[in-house]
Design a protein around this motif. Structure first.
Motif, PDB file in Angstrom:
ATOM      1  N   VAL A 197     -14.894   8.036  10.677  1.00  0.00           N
ATOM      2  CA  VAL A 197     -13.760   7.710   9.805  1.00  0.00           C
ATOM      3  C   VAL A 197     -14.041   6.439   9.005  1.00  0.00           C
ATOM      4  O   VAL A 197     -13.700   6.361   7.816  1.00  0.00           O
ATOM      5  N   ALA A 219      -5.635   6.643   4.129  1.00  0.00           N
ATOM      6  CA  ALA A 219      -5.342   7.474   5.303  1.00  0.00           C
ATOM      7  C   ALA A 219      -6.328   7.172   6.435  1.00  0.00           C
ATOM      8  O   ALA A 219      -5.943   7.132   7.603  1.00  0.00           O
ATOM      9  N   CYS A 220      -7.585   6.929   6.086  1.00  0.00           N
ATOM     10  CA  CYS A 220      -8.584   6.558   7.094  1.00  0.00           C
ATOM     11  C   CYS A 220      -8.214   5.234   7.750  1.00  0.00           C
ATOM     12  O   CYS A 220      -8.284   5.093   8.981  1.00  0.00           O
ATOM     13  N   ARG A 244     -14.161   6.163   4.955  1.00  0.00           N
ATOM     14  CA  ARG A 244     -13.385   5.162   4.206  1.00  0.00           C
ATOM     15  C   ARG A 244     -14.284   4.393   3.242  1.00  0.00           C
ATOM     16  O   ARG A 244     -13.952   4.207   2.068  1.00  0.00           O
ATOM     17  N   CYS A 255      -7.476   8.802   0.347  1.00  0.00           N
ATOM     18  CA  CYS A 255      -8.226   9.148   1.558  1.00  0.00           C
ATOM     19  C   CYS A 255      -8.631   7.883   2.312  1.00  0.00           C
ATOM     20  O   CYS A 255      -8.497   7.815   3.534  1.00  0.00           O
ATOM     21  N   CYS A 304      -5.003  12.066   7.827  1.00  0.00           N
ATOM     22  CA  CYS A 304      -6.342  11.670   7.426  1.00  0.00           C
ATOM     23  C   CYS A 304      -7.175  12.913   7.097  1.00  0.00           C
ATOM     24  O   CYS A 304      -7.859  12.965   6.074  1.00  0.00           O
TER      25      CYS A 304
END
Length: 131
Positions: A89, A122-123, A93, A119, A27
């Motif tokens: 996070v 990944a979050c 996102r 991204c 992340c």
């Protein structure tokens, strides 16, 4: 010690910890890449252009700043509580997805849109380790 694990640490707990750390690193790395791509995209937009170009520039800058802040939070060895980390996070996102949608409407911004989506993904994956 049992099977190479410290007393009281099961292999499941150890596997969960490894997954948490791997997802946290992935992340943070995705945030760094997204910050670069969004900052680059923002710098390429003509500031004397249309409202849409100004929106692309502003979203790019905001996304780069949020991703940079999130990367710092994930990279530091501070004792930020889980809820604070989750909020950061989730914010990242959300901003990345908004940025990707704006970039989708702007020719030449495909790399930025992809980085923002990567991204956000990944979050999402990292947030799953916090559940």
């Amino acid at each position: 010690m049992d099977g190479g694990n410290p007393t009281g640490v099961t292999s499941t707990t150890q596997q969960e910890l490894f997954q948490f750390l791997e997802d946290r690193f992935a992340c943070a790395q995705a945030c760094t890449e997204c910050a670069r791509a969004c900052a680059l995209r923002a710098s390429l937009v003509d500031t004397d252009g249309t409202e849409e170009q100004e929106l692309v520039r502003r979203k790019g800058i905001m996304c780069a700043e949020v991703c940079d802040a999130t990367c710092r939070v994930l990279s530091e060895q501070n004792r930020l509580d889980e809820s604070g980390m989750r909020i950061q996070v989730e914010w990242c996102r959300t901003v990345c997805l908004e940025c990707a949608h704006v970039f989708d409407r702007h020719p030449g911004a495909e790399d930025g849109a992809k980085a923002a989506r990567d991204c956000a993904r990944a979050c999402t994956e990292f947030l799953a380790t916090l559940d």
